[in-house]
Design an enzyme around this catalytic site. Structure first.
Site, PDB file in Angstrom:
ATOM      1  CE1 TYR A  43       8.919   5.323   2.854  1.00 17.61           C
ATOM      2  CE2 TYR A  43       7.325   7.124   2.776  1.00 17.61           C
ATOM      3  CZ  TYR A  43       7.812   5.973   3.370  1.00 17.61           C
ATOM      4  OH  TYR A  43       7.200   5.468   4.489  1.00 17.61           O
ATOM      5  NE  ARG A  69       3.979   6.875   1.645  1.00 15.62           N
ATOM      6  CZ  ARG A  69       4.165   5.609   2.020  1.00 15.62           C
ATOM      7  NH1 ARG A  69       4.588   4.711   1.151  1.00 15.62           N
ATOM      8  NH2 ARG A  69       3.934   5.249   3.251  1.00 15.62           N
ATOM      9  NE  ARG A 121      10.170   6.546   8.261  1.00 13.85           N
ATOM     10  CZ  ARG A 121       9.185   6.258   7.401  1.00 13.85           C
ATOM     11  NH1 ARG A 121       9.290   5.209   6.610  1.00 13.85           N
ATOM     12  NH2 ARG A 121       8.121   7.029   7.332  1.00 13.85           N
ATOM     13  CB  ALA A 127       1.701   0.397   6.495  1.00 12.91           C
ATOM     14  CD  GLU A 169      10.936  -7.070   5.995  1.00 15.41           C
ATOM     15  OE1 GLU A 169      11.143  -8.157   6.584  1.00 15.41           O
ATOM     16  OE2 GLU A 169      10.603  -6.032   6.584  1.00 15.41           O
ATOM     17  CG  HIS A 187      11.177  -1.911   4.433  1.00 13.12           C
ATOM     18  ND1 HIS A 187       9.807  -1.875   4.316  1.00 13.12           N
ATOM     19  CD2 HIS A 187      11.466  -3.044   5.129  1.00 13.12           C
ATOM     20  CE1 HIS A 187       9.289  -2.938   4.923  1.00 13.12           C
ATOM     21  NE2 HIS A 187      10.277  -3.661   5.415  1.00 13.12           N
ATOM     22  CG  LEU A 188      11.598   2.675  -1.159  1.00 11.60           C
ATOM     23  CD1 LEU A 188      10.221   3.281  -1.340  1.00 11.60           C
ATOM     24  CD2 LEU A 188      12.479   2.984  -2.349  1.00 11.60           C
ATOM     25  N   PRO A 233       0.791  -1.229   0.000  1.00  8.21           N
ATOM     26  CG  PRO A 233      -0.076  -1.070   2.143  1.00  8.21           C
ATOM     27  CD  PRO A 233       0.564  -2.043   1.206  1.00  8.21           C
ATOM     28  CG  ASN A 234      -0.306   4.310   1.347  1.00 13.86           C
ATOM     29  OD1 ASN A 234      -1.267   4.874   0.826  1.00 13.86           O
ATOM     30  ND2 ASN A 234      -0.379   3.737   2.526  1.00 13.86           N
ATOM     31  CG  HIS A 273       5.462  -1.875  10.126  1.00 18.04           C
ATOM     32  ND1 HIS A 273       6.785  -2.243  10.125  1.00 18.04           N
ATOM     33  CD2 HIS A 273       5.353  -0.862   9.220  1.00 18.04           C
ATOM     34  CE1 HIS A 273       7.449  -1.463   9.265  1.00 18.04           C
ATOM     35  NE2 HIS A 273       6.601  -0.622   8.705  1.00 18.04           N
ATOM     36  NE  ARG A 331       6.965   4.875   9.614  1.00 19.89           N
ATOM     37  CZ  ARG A 331       5.852   4.934   8.869  1.00 19.89           C
ATOM     38  NH1 ARG A 331       5.512   3.925   8.113  1.00 19.89           N
ATOM     39  NH2 ARG A 331       5.095   6.027   8.871  1.00 19.89           N
ATOM     40  CG  ASN A 382       8.405  -1.825   0.232  1.00 21.65           C
ATOM     41  OD1 ASN A 382       7.856  -1.903   1.331  1.00 21.65           O
ATOM     42  ND2 ASN A 382       8.974  -0.704  -0.213  1.00 21.65           N
TER      43      ASN A 382
END
Ligand code: DQA
Length: 148
Positions: A23, A18, A107, A77, A98, A100-101, A10-11, A80, A111, A74
């Site tokens: 990102y 964004r 953070r 959210a 897995e 992630h950017l 998502p997103n 998590h 997360r 990726n």
């Protein structure tokens, strides 16, 4: 060489606009282009998909697992929160890296946990679009041997 499935949650369709300070400014289409170039230079075939719906990710992971084809994931959210994605990886014995950017550990604390990491072959994060490229290199090198 089997197909390598790159699955985005998502997103991630909003990349480019964004939170670029977190990102980066590349769009998801830009990342796809870079990965397609890298894959074709290495004689590999990829699929590249994104969904905002958890069930789509579950289905795609199940299909890749059933086909014995590796996944670069990726989950956004859902990383998590999603026991369903954890179970899909485990249930389908999917080989997952897995990615992630952002460096999620630098953070917010919500997360930090990942439901994916315990059933992943490995985790690459914090290098922007390069996280995906490093994951693709790892898969091409035969890295994701761990079965969940
Ligand atoms: C992300 C990190 C997640 O915490 C966040 O929800 C995302 C993107 C990353 O690539 O840095 O959507 O997976």
């Amino acid at each position: 060489m089997p197909v390598i499935h790159i699955i985005n949650g998502p997103n991630l369709n909003l990349l480019g606009t964004r939170e670029p300070e977190t990102y980066g400014s590349l769009t998801l289409a830009d990342i796809e282009t870079r990965l397609r170039m890298l894959a074709s230079a290495r004689g590999a075939q990829i699929t590249f998909r994104q969904s905002n719906h958890e069930g789509d990710l579950v289905t795609w992971i199940q299909e890749a697992g059933a086909a014995g084809e590796p996944v670069i994931l990726n989950a956004g959210a859902y990383t998590h929160t999603s026991i369903a994605i954890h179970d899909a990886i485990r249930g389908a014995s999917a080989h997952v890296v897995e990615v992630h950017l952002s460096n999620v550990h630098a953070r917010e604390s919500f997360r930090h946990p990942s439901f994916i990491a315990p059933v992943a072959a490995g985790v690459i994060l914090g290098f922007g679009a390069m996280s995906y490229e490093l994951a693709l290199e790892a898969v091409l090198a035969g890295a994701p041997q761990k079965k969940s």
